[in-house]
Each structure stands twice: as structure tokens, then as C-alpha cells.
Design an enzyme around this catalytic site. Structure first.
Site, PDB file in Angstrom:
ATOM      1  N   ARG A 112       0.855  -1.174   0.000  1.00  0.00           N
ATOM      2  CA  ARG A 112       0.000   0.000   0.000  1.00  0.00           C
ATOM      3  C   ARG A 112       0.897   1.232   0.000  1.00  0.00           C
ATOM      4  O   ARG A 112       0.562   2.241   0.577  1.00  0.00           O
ATOM      5  CB  ARG A 112      -0.968  -0.011   1.197  1.00  0.00           C
ATOM      6  CG  ARG A 112      -2.039   1.086   1.102  1.00  0.00           C
ATOM      7  CD  ARG A 112      -2.687   1.072  -0.273  1.00  0.00           C
ATOM      8  NE  ARG A 112      -3.655   2.153  -0.442  1.00  0.00           N
ATOM      9  CZ  ARG A 112      -3.393   3.242  -1.155  1.00  0.00           C
ATOM     10  NH1 ARG A 112      -2.219   3.408  -1.717  1.00  0.00           N
ATOM     11  NH2 ARG A 112      -4.303   4.139  -1.311  1.00  0.00           N
TER      12      ARG A 112
ATOM     13  N   GLU B 259      -5.644  -2.565  -3.133  1.00  0.00           N
ATOM     14  CA  GLU B 259      -5.096  -2.564  -1.783  1.00  0.00           C
ATOM     15  C   GLU B 259      -6.148  -2.439  -0.693  1.00  0.00           C
ATOM     16  O   GLU B 259      -5.818  -2.406   0.492  1.00  0.00           O
ATOM     17  CB  GLU B 259      -4.076  -1.420  -1.662  1.00  0.00           C
ATOM     18  CG  GLU B 259      -2.919  -1.610  -2.601  1.00  0.00           C
ATOM     19  CD  GLU B 259      -2.259  -0.298  -2.984  1.00  0.00           C
ATOM     20  OE1 GLU B 259      -1.044  -0.249  -3.073  1.00  0.00           O
ATOM     21  OE2 GLU B 259      -2.987   0.691  -3.184  1.00  0.00           O
TER      22      GLU B 259
END
Ligand SMILES: Cc1cc2nc3c(=O)[nH]c(=O)nc-3n(C[C@H](O)[C@H](O)[C@H](O)COP(=O)(O)OP(=O)(O)OC[C@H]3O[C@@H](n4cnc5c(N)ncnc54)[C@H](O)[C@@H]3O)c2cc1C
Lengths: 268, 791
Positions: free
Chosen positions: B371, B743
């Protein structure tokens, strides 16, 4: 010497072992067996983990093997790794050494001068060292079959396939409602497999009960000597030693009373 | 396993659960990865790494290594200095040593590069290099790095007198927050760490550099997530003309942000090829990957949350961001803490404020992976953990508290307290869908019964709002490169099409999803659309794949390019049908005459005509193509409601994730199966991060998790059968309403799991917080009242 290679090869990759010559013993196929003979279960040194997991006679007499095998490494390792390699590696965190100790097993070591039988007690000399001499081979593990047996293995790991944070192997032999004999050994809480003789002493001659098992757990927890590492601090490991001793003995007593044991596990 | 159904109807072409086109080669073992590539005359490199976390380099003696019969070169910082390459810029305007010359600043830092005829010799020769080090005190704890007597790590930087990596960064209004907190009914304060973890992609990092001494053409084989941007960086660093550099990624065995940075090993391979005139391959091993490449997180957060009349009213947080020895995060230039602004979560707050201090420590650089450096994961964890603890302390249900505090559907577009505009959402609907799938009330009843019996069951809720699709060029750039993405579409005369994109799949199945986007727009079957990427000579410029930006940016670009081709098809069709373009109407796959639908030209016929011999309408050139460089007008804001059910063993403190319900709203779902796959993978990552993954160091700065024996990643046995659901709130500004999902699950799952464990242990053991990873030893310590942050 290389059997399954699942301990030796990682050591070589990490440059902890640099052998100049490696002898492959995988062709000694006659050393892969599990059979009943002379009131003993005899296991050939080259028997693979998965064979121990699936063995019917083992499931019948010593379900502790299936308990342990289900949580030793993963199917890839179990398809190849052997009981001989496991015991010979003499890693303190290894599970089968504790299982064999708890079951009062002995091992057969063969060399140019013939064979000798060594008790598990005398087999582990220290960390990563055993009674096997340079020119010798571990060929067989022998476990006495006695009446009233119950056995169980309890383990806590951080993740499936990881080595134990702590594992406990327990065996009980009941004579009616009395513990005729007891075996208790712990993994990953000392420099080698910890054989909890003082706790065994306590158990012998008593009636199985929660209180008794808790007391045995407390003694085992005192008698081991874990070190802190990525798996946990000392206090947690001691706590687990006690808790898992209780669980293993409880299970073992249930199984001894039931007289029969659950079938083998066929998952690999 | 319950699975999603797309809210949009599935159509025979375009969107739908078609199988992944790329899988045919993967499941047959025919993927082509970096280490599969062998070039004629190729040499092999190996990196010598520092055993110390902090030490002066007194001397480096390479003669014994050079005497090795198969060694051609040993490169050190001295050699690089003559080329001006001893240091390189990071993506965050910091500098990073390519090879350490003055001193080493983390264990595993690159010190020398050996080039040999084969890989074994290169590795063997590393042991022949003698480096004399003078060890210095190391600091691995971010707080301690800020103390006055902490060793100075970046003495290479002019004027640097402390370990601060950048000026204090703030967002929100501190005074407003003071007031809202003062007026609150309840305030909860919590210090929490999002520990350092690592994405550990299956394929480690590596490169083959092949400089042609005759032509000056530099070919690079390197699995990275942003090939076009990397090419620009190499051109700048090495002073080479950009168009003479070609990067080919081939297949990539996982990225997760770990393959965003330019690593010293890459630069060494390039230098190696330049000095030897031969191709040089360098591939790191697993330990090198874990110890030296882009880690994730390492955020120390001091958070506060408050509520009034049963609603959340304020959130504030002070952060210390641990960057390691070099700041090599990859956030857009104007945002030193990425999009941490989103710590305001999904709530209609009255005030919010954050401050972020960035520090250097003697640890590997990164902060870029898993992320990305956009810091959304940390922000979501912070706010959802705070809300979790607030609910425990208020003795109210976590789902109820959230629903009382949500931004309401009619408030969108919603400007949050840090100045960002959330595009769309119906949070309560998404939350209720998760509760429905979970059987939430029944779960709470079960928990109450189990409590009576002393069993420890926990139900954890997390509701996240993501912010992805970076980003509008007026706000966002990486190293001065605007964050747009190009798409080139060409429909061939046989009706087949090729779409070239700048996004870079690392497993996300772009070859399928992007074909489906074009298919939907043009009515060509996705099987007849080839998606090309991963080769800078064959693709348009764009910033690549990270931060869940492929579908929001590159996907939009593909749709726009397809629409442009469709517009041109209309002009051609008008000629074919002898009518005017205005009289034509479109339905998937053909233009037809309004009011006379039988009279039509199919896309196949139009494509043939575009390249044919018949005259085209006046002024129209041949060919059927569409191009776009998409500059997104705003970020997109996916959201999700996650519910996790755990059982904690009271005797051993083992945590079992028994159920996990994930309802994601990522806008329009192009291929719901691929979306499910992204979510399942992210949930598994969340289980790993929450329960077992962590990179730790001892006081001397030795990395304690440098192998897969010590860095645990989850297996199927730790993962329950995921129960997935969906709501669909289209993105109002994206051409097809999609928001991105790569994500989401990695963000939303860790707080849900930690909330569940705290929910299990709060009443019985008073445990309101445990820092991750929640491995048995750490949970047990918390149950004894001795919870500690990870080292
Ligand atoms: C990822 C992983 C996880 C693991 N997790 C566990 C676990 O949780 N619990 C556990 O108990 N084990 C675990 N193991 C170890 C596994 O059980 C090994 O396979 C086993 O310890 C070794 O068996 P092997 O046949 O592979 O031995 P090898 O690696 O072939 O040999 C090990 C050593 O024993 C010697 N040796 C082998 N056979 C003989 C013989 N017949 N006579 C004399 N010497 C011999 C070898 O010379 C060598 O020194 C794990 C292994 C791996 C790789």
C-alpha cells in the site's frame, strides 16, 4: 549423510554445514518400514513423516505420532523427511525426539562392529549431537507395546509449518485407574529434548486427575530451561510447558481409558 | 464460500467473470521471469553487504577477489565516484548511497559489487573482499533517534545535525481540534505502532543490464512496477538519452510496492555492463530481499479520538515516521506523508489534526511497499483501531457507533477536515450488507453465551475509506513527472485490437481487465484484444502500477482511447452507410442508422474499411486508432465494511480467525472474479500482518527476520473461507465508474482482526489494545497485563 535432506540442505544453504562428501542413503529402501515384532513397534530409520502419519499400527498403538506429524512442517517436508534424520539431527525443537522419549523408545545404531541398542535417554548427548559415531548409521527405532497405553502430543506454533514455540509429548500406561508408568518430554525448551523425569516420577502410581496433571505441568514448567527468541520470552514458554503438559496428559489419559484410538490421518 | 455477484448486469462482451487471459501461460509454467532470461555472454553480479548497522569504512581490499580466476571486476564506491554515481537520488528528493564509501548506515547495505563469469563465483568472491569497519553506535528505534545524544546517521548531508528526515508536516486544524476535544463526552488516547513489515514477493528483485557499446543503446530487463518512470530516472541519473534506454519487465512474480524503487543493485548492474561491455545479471536472494529492499509501515502513532452524544466528533494524531537510513518513499512530491490525510476515516467529523515527523534510523530504507508510501494503510489502521477502542470504552457496539458517525450519502461530494474531496459512497448500506452476511446479531448472542462459559470469542469491525488513483496532475507528481497514464489503441483491419498501456501488472491481470474495458466500449470480444505492457519501446508514457491506480487512471485512459476509436468509427461508418455521423446511433459492436437499425456497420466492417481501398469521407485519414493520456480530475474513494470473528485460546493465547466477512464498494466491477481475487489476497496479507509478520532489530541494528524461517507469511491454514460481498457506488468522475480495489483489503483487514482480538479480551482481561503482530507470545503478554510494542 543425507536422508530426506530437509535438515541438512537448509544447514548447507546457510553455510552452517560444509560437508566435502555427502552419502545418500535413500537407496536403503529396506529401512523404510513400520512393523509389530516381539511386543514392539519397530520403525525403520528411513520411514518418511507421511508414512508415520498414515500408519495404521501407529494410529492404533500410539496416536501421538499422528498428533505430532499433523503439525510437523508441511506436506512437502513430510513427503521426504525421515524419522532417522529427525532423531539424528537432534534439534531441541524437533518433535519426534520428544515423542520417542515419552514412549520410552530405544534406537538401533549399526556400524562396522555390528549393532547396538541405545535408549532415548542415552541417545541425545547434547545440542545437535547424538550417540551415533562417525562410521555408524541409525537403522531402527523400537517402541515397547505395553497394556493400558495412551499418548498425545500438544504443540503451539506461530503458524502452520513453523517449528514449535513449545511442544509436549506425553504417554501414560494405566493399570485400572492407576498410572503404572508415565512418559513426558518437551521440545524447544532446552538445549536438547527435555525429558521431564521429575514429573514422570510424580505421575507414577497416582490416579489420573486434572489436579495431578496441573501439578505435573508445574513441575515440567520448572524443570525446563527455555531461552527467549523470536517465538517468545521465557515466561510465556514456561507457561506453555505447563499448559501443554496438562493438555497432553489429559488427552493421553482419555485415550488410555478408551483403549481404542482414532484412525490415522491421511492428509498430506 | 459466499462470493460476490456484480451489481451491474453481466454482458456477453466486456464486463463479467471471464477467466484470466494470462493464466494459460502461468499455470503451464510458461511465465517468463527475470531469472529465466539468459543472454549470450552474460556475466553475473553479486552484492557485498554490510554486517554492521552503523560503521565507518576504514578500507576495502579487493585484490584477493580480483585474483579469483572467474572474477572480472569488483566495483566499489571509489569507482562509482569517478562516474558521479556513488550516490543516487531517491524518489523523495533524498539521496541514497549506491555503494557505501564513507560509512554503512544499515545492516545489509551495499558495499561492493562483484562481476564474475558465473553466479557461484561471484558469490564466492564476496568472501574474498576484506572490508575494515569501525563500528559506530546504532539507533533503530525512531523515538531514540530523536534524542539529543543519538548518533547522527546522515552526516553526508550538508547542515544535517539531527536525525530528522524532513520538516514537520501537518494537516487539519489544531485549534479547532482542541475545542472539539474539550467539549467531548469522552476522549480515548492511544499510542500504537504499525510495525515494520515486508511484502516479500515470491520473485525477488533483480536486473539484467545490457549496454551496447556500438550504439549506446541500453536494454534493461527488470521487473518493476513503473517501467516508464524508471527509464526517466536512469536517464537522469546516468545522463543517458532517455529514448536510448529500453526497459522490459516480462512477467513479474509479485510487487506489492517492493518493486517501485530503483535499488543500488540495479545501478551496479548497469555500471557493470557499461564497464565490461557485456550483459550483467544481478538477482538478489531471499535474505537480501527481506533485509535491504522496500519495507512497509514503521509508523509510531499517538492517536486521540473523541465523541459527543454517541457520535465520533474528532480525531487527532502525532506520528513519527521511521524511514530507515535514506528516505526512499515514493509519495507525490507535495505530500511527504502520502495520503495520510485520510485518517479522518469514513466519519463526518467536527475536527481533525495530524502532525508527522520523519526520522532516519539505522535500518533499511523503504516505507514504500504494501500500500505504497501513500500511508493509507497506517491512516486506516489508526482511525479504525481508535474507533474500536472508543466503542469498547463507551460500551457500545462498534458497528452502531460507526453508523451513527458516518458521512451520509447525500453529503457527497464530501470535503473532509484535511481538505480532500470524497467522491461517493453509501457507507451505511455497505456496513449493513456486511452485518447481514455475518448474521451480526446472532454472532453477538453467541459471543455472550461463550463469555458465560469463559470462552474468548471476539467480533471485530472495521470500516475503511480508501483513497486511490493518484492523481490529478495539478496536485501530484513523482520526481516532477505528472501522474497521468497513456493508452494507445489500434484496431486492426481484421477486427482485432491491440491496447498498449503504461500500467504494469504484477499479477493483477491487466491483460484481462483492460481487454474487457475496451471490449465493453467497442463491442469487440475481449479474446480479440491484446493488452501490451512492460516494454518502454512498445508502450506509451505513464507512471505505472502502485497505489491501486491502474484502473482509476490507466483504466480510464483505456476507456477514453476506446471511445476515441469509436468516434472515429462513427465517421467511417457514416461514409459506408452514406449518411451523416449525427444520424448514427451506437450499440455494442456497431453503428446503425437511427430509425433503421437494420442499416448498420459492425466494428469489424468499419475496421476493414478503415484500412481498405474504398474512399473515406472527405478529410478523414485511414486507420482505426485511439489515444489518450488520462489526467484524473480527482482521486477515487473506495470503501468497505469488514467483520472478523476470532477465537482466542485462553490457555495458549493462540488467535484463530474463524470467519471474515468483507463487503467492498470499489465502484463498478469490471471483472468481479478478478476483484474477488484481489480482495482475497489482500485479506490473507492482512492476516499475516495482524498475526505474524514483522521485521525487528536488536539493539545493535541486526535484522532478526532475514529469512522465511523468521519472517512468517500466512498459509491457507491461517485463513478462513473468505465471505465476500459487494455494494456498487459508481465513481462519478471515472469514465466507467470504477474506483480501484488492489489494496483495499490489505488496508481494511488488520484493524478488523486487532479489533476482534481486543473485543475478545477487553471484558475478561482489560485488554484494549495490542500492537501487531498478535502472535501467541504477544497476546499472552497482553492477557497478563504486560502488552509491549514490538522491538
Ligand atoms: C520448513 C521446515 C519446517 C520444519 N518443521 C518441523 C517441525 O515443526 N517439527 C519437527 O520435528 N521437524 C521439523 N522440520 C524438520 C523435518 O522434520 C526434517 O525433515 C527432519 O528433521 C530431518 O529429516 P531428514 O530425513 O530430512 O534428514 P536429513 O536432512 O537428511 O539429515 C539430517 C541429519 O541427520 C543425519 N542422518 C539422517 N539420517 C540418518 C541416519 N539414518 N543415521 C545417521 N544419521 C542420519 C544427516 O547426516 C544429517 O546430519 C522442519 C523442516 C523444514 C524444512
Amino acid at each position: 549423510m543425507i536422508a530426506g535432506g530437509h535438515s541438512l540442505l537448509p544447514m548447507m544453504k546457510l553455510r552452517l554445514a560444509n560437508p566435502e562428501l555427502v552419502v545418500d542413503i535413500n537407496d536403503l529402501e529396506h529401512l523404510a518400514y513400520i512393523r509389530e515384532q516381539d511386543s514392539e513397534i519397530r520403525i525403520g530409520a528411513l520411514t518418511r513423516h507421511y508414512q508415520l502419519l498414515e500408519s495404521e499400527p501407529l494410529a492404533r498403538h500410539f496416536p501421538i505420532f499422528a498428533d505430532a506429524e499433523r503439525v510437523i512442517a508441511d506436506p512437502v517436508v513430510r513427503n521426504r523427511g525421515t524419522i532417522g534424520g529427525s532423531l539424528a539431527q537432534a534439534d531441541a525443537a524437533e518433535d519426534l525426539s520428544a515423542v520417542c522419549s515419552a514412549l520410552k523408545a530405544s534406537v538401533v545404531i549399526a556400524g562396522g562392529g555390528g549393532e547396538r541398542v541405545v535408549s532415548m535417554e542415552d541417545f541425545h548427548v547434547g545440542p545437535y549431537t547424538t550417540a551415533i559415531d562417525d562410521a555408524e548409521l541409525l537403522v531402527e527405532i523400537r517402541i515397547p507395546v505395553r497394556p493400558g497405553a495412551g499418548s498425545a502430543h500438544a504443540k503451539v506454533e506461530r503458524r502452520a509449518g513453523d517449528w514449535a514455540i513449545v511442544a509436549v509429548a506425553g504417554g501414560l500406561w494405566l493399570d485400572g485407574e492407576t498410572i503404572a508408568d508415565a512418559g513426558l518430554a518437551l521440545s524447544a525448551v532446552g538445549l536438547t529434548t527435555v525429558h521431564a523425569t521429575r514429573a514422570e516420577e510424580l505421575l507414577r502410581g497416582k490416579r489420573p486427575s486434572e489436579e495431578l496433571f496441573a501439578e505435573a505441568g508445574a513441575i515440567a514448567s520448572e524443570d525446563c530451561s527455555p531461552s527467549p527468541d523470536g517465538r517468545g520470552p521465557v515466561d510465556y514458554k514456561r507457561h506453555l510447558a505447563g499448559e501443554l503438559t496438562k493438555r497432553a496428559l489429559r488427552r493421553a489419559a482419555e485415550r488410555a481409558r478408551a483403549g481404542t484410538t482414532p484412525g490415522g490421518h491421511t492428509w498430506r | 464460500m459466499a462470493t460476490t455477484t456484480a451489481a451491474s448486469p453481466e454482458t456477453p462482451i466486456g464486463y463479467g467473470r471471464m477467466k484470466r487471459k494470462e493464466d494459460a501461460r502461468f499455470i503451464r509454467g510458461q511465465g517468463k521471469y527475470l531469472d529465466d532470461i539468459v543472454l549470450p555472454g552474460m556475466l553475473h553480479g553479486a552484492v557485498l553487504r554490510s554486517p554492521y548497522a552503523h560503521a565507518k569504512i576504514v578500507s576495502i581490499e579487493t585484490s584477493a577477489a580480483l585474483a579469483h580466476p572467474k572474477v572480472l571486476r569488483v566495483i566499489t564506491a571509489k569507482d562509482l565516484e569517478t562516474l558521479g554515481l556513488a550516490w543516487m537520488p531517491t524518489i523523495s528528493y533524498d539521496s541514497q548511497a549506491v555503494l557505501a564509501g564513507d560509512k554503512v548506515r544499515f545492516q545489509g547495505q551495499e558495499v561492493a559489487f562483484v562481476i564474475a563469469e558465473d553466479r557461484y563465483s561471484a558469490r564466492d568472491a564476496l568472501e574474498l573482499i576484506e572490508v575494515e569497519y569501525e563500528p559506530l553506535p546504532a539507533v533503530v528505534n525512531a523515538r531514540k533517534a530523536l534524542e539529543a545524544d543519538a548518533p547522527l546517521i546522515r552526516d553526508d548531508k550538508d547542515g544535517q545535525t539531527d536525525n530528522l528526515a524532513s520538516p514537520l508536516w501537518e494537516a487539519g486544524d489544531a485549534e479547532e481540534a482542541d475545542q472539539v476535544f474539550a467539549e467531548a463526552d469522552i476522549v480515548v488516547e492511544r499510542e500504537m505502532i504499525y510495525p515494520r513489515c515486508h511484502p516479500a514477493p515470491l520473485e525477488t528483485c533483480g536486473m539484467i543490464a545490457d549496454m551496447n557499446p556500438e550504439t549506446g543503446q541500453l536494454d534493461l530487463y527488470n521487473g518493476n512496477q513503473a517501467p516508464n518512470a524508471h527509464r526517466t530516472v536512469y536517464a537522469q541519473v546516468a545522463g543517458l538519452p532517455e529514448h536510448m534506454i529500453r526497459i522490459m519487465t516480462n512477467d513479474i512474480g509479485g510487487g506489492f510496492g517492493n518493486k517501485v524503487p530503483v535499488y543500488p543493485g540495479y545501478v551496479c548492474a548497469i555500471v557493470g555492463s557499461i564497464v565490461t561491455g557485456k550483459p550483467v545479471k544481478w538477482v538478489e536472494d531471499r535474505s537480501e530481499n527481506l533485509m535491504s529492499t522496500g519495507f512497509a509501515r514503521d509508523y509510531v502513532m499517538h492517536g486521540r479520538i473523541c465523541a459527543k452524544h454517541g457520535r465520533i466528533t474528532g480525531v487527532r494524531v502525532d506520528v513519527i515516521a521511521d524511514h530507515g537510513a535514506f528516505d526512499s518513499t515514493a509519495q507525490p512530491s507535495k505530500f511527504p506523508a502520502g495520503f495520510f490525510h485520510i485518517f479522518t476515516g469514513s466519519y463526518d467529523l467536527e475536527a481533525a489534526h495530524c502532525s508527522v515527523k520523519a526520522v532516519y534510523t539505522n535500518k533499511a530504507p523503504g516505507g514504500v511497499a504494501y500500500r505504497c508510501s501513500f500511508r493509507v494503510t497506517e491512516a486506516i489502521y489508526l482511525v479504525e483501531r481508535l474507533v474500536g477502542e472508543l466503542a469498547l470504552k463507551m460500551e457500545v457496539d462498534g458497528a452502531e457507533l460507526r453508523m451513527n458517525s458516518f458521512i451520509r450519502p447525500e453529503q457527497f461530494p464530501y470535503e473532509n477536515k484535511t481538505g480532500w474531496t470524497y467522491d461517493s459512497g453509501d457507507y451505511e448500506k455497505t456496513m449493513r450488507e456486511a452485518m447481514r452476511i455475518a448474521g451480526y446479531d446472532e454472532l453477538r448472542r453467541e459471543q455472550a453465551e461463550k463469555r458465560e462459559r469463559g470462552e474468548l470469542m471476539g467480533i471485530g469491525v472495521a470500516f475503511f475509506t480508501e483513497v486511490v488513483g493518484a492523481g490529478p496532475r495539478r496536485h501530484m507528481d513523482i520526481l516532477g513527472l505528472g501522474m497521468a497514464d497513456g493508452a494507445d489503441l489500434r484496431v486492426h483491419d481484421d477486427g482485432r485490437a491491440v491496447l498498449s498501456i503504461s500500467a504494469q501488472t504484477q499479477g493483477q491481470a491487466h491483460e484481462t481487465t483492460f481487454a474487457q474495458i475496451v471490449a465493453e466500449e467497442l463491442g469487440i470480444s475481449p479474446d480479440k484484444i491484446e493488452v501490451r505492457h512492460g516494454d518502454t519501446d512498445r508502450t506509451p508514457f505513464g507512471l505505472g502500477t502502485y497505489g491501486s491506480r491502474s484502473t482509476p487512471v490507466s483504466g480510464a485512459s483505456a476507456a477514453v482511447a476506446a471511445r476515441r476509436a469509436r468516434d472515429k468509427a462513427r465517421l467511417i461508418a457514416a461514409g459506408m452507410l452514406e449518411t451523416s455521423p449525427e444520424d448514427l446511433a451506437w450499440e455494442k459492436g456497431r453503428w446503425y442508422v437511427k430509425g433503421d437499425p437494420e442499416k448498420a456497420a459492425t466494428i469489424d466492417e468499419i475496421a476493414a474499411a478503415a484500412y481498405g481501398e474504398a474512399p473515406l469521407p472527405e478529410g478523414l485519414e485511414g486507420g482505426l486508432e485511439g489515444q489518450s493520456v488520462y489526467d484524473p480530475p480527482n482521486l477515487t474513494y473506495p470503501c468497505g465494511a469488514y467483520i472478523c470473528v476470532v477465537d482466542v485460546d485462553p490457555g495458549t493465547a493462540e488467535v484463530e480467525v474463524r470467519r471474515f466477512i468483507a463487503v467492498d464498494d470499489c465502484g463498478v466491477r469490471i471483472n468481479p472474479m478478478i476483484v474477488d481475487g484481489q480482495i482475497m489476497g489482500g485479506l490473507a496479507e492482512g492476516v499475516g500482518i495482524a498475526l505474524m509478520e514483522v521485521i525487528t532489530f536488536d539493539e545493535q541494528g541486526n535484522c532478526l527476520n532475514g529469512s522465511m524461517m523468521d519472517y512468517l507469511i500466512p498459509t491457507a491454514l491461517e485463513c478462513p473461507d473468505w465471505e465476500l460481498g459487494a455494494t456498487v457506488t459508481p465513481c462519478p468522475h471515472h469514465p466507467i465508474g470504477a474506483k480501484g480495489v488492489g489494496e483495499s483489503a490489505t488496508n481494511g483487514s488488520p484493524p478488523a482482526i486487532v479489533n476482534a482480538v481486543c473485543d475478545a479480551l477487553y471484558r475478561s482481561h482489560g485488554v484494549a489494545h495490542i500492537d501487531m503482530p498478535l502472535n501467541p507470545a504477544r497476546v499472552w503478554a497482553a492477557m497478563q497485563g504486560r502488552a509491549e510494542p514490538p522491538q
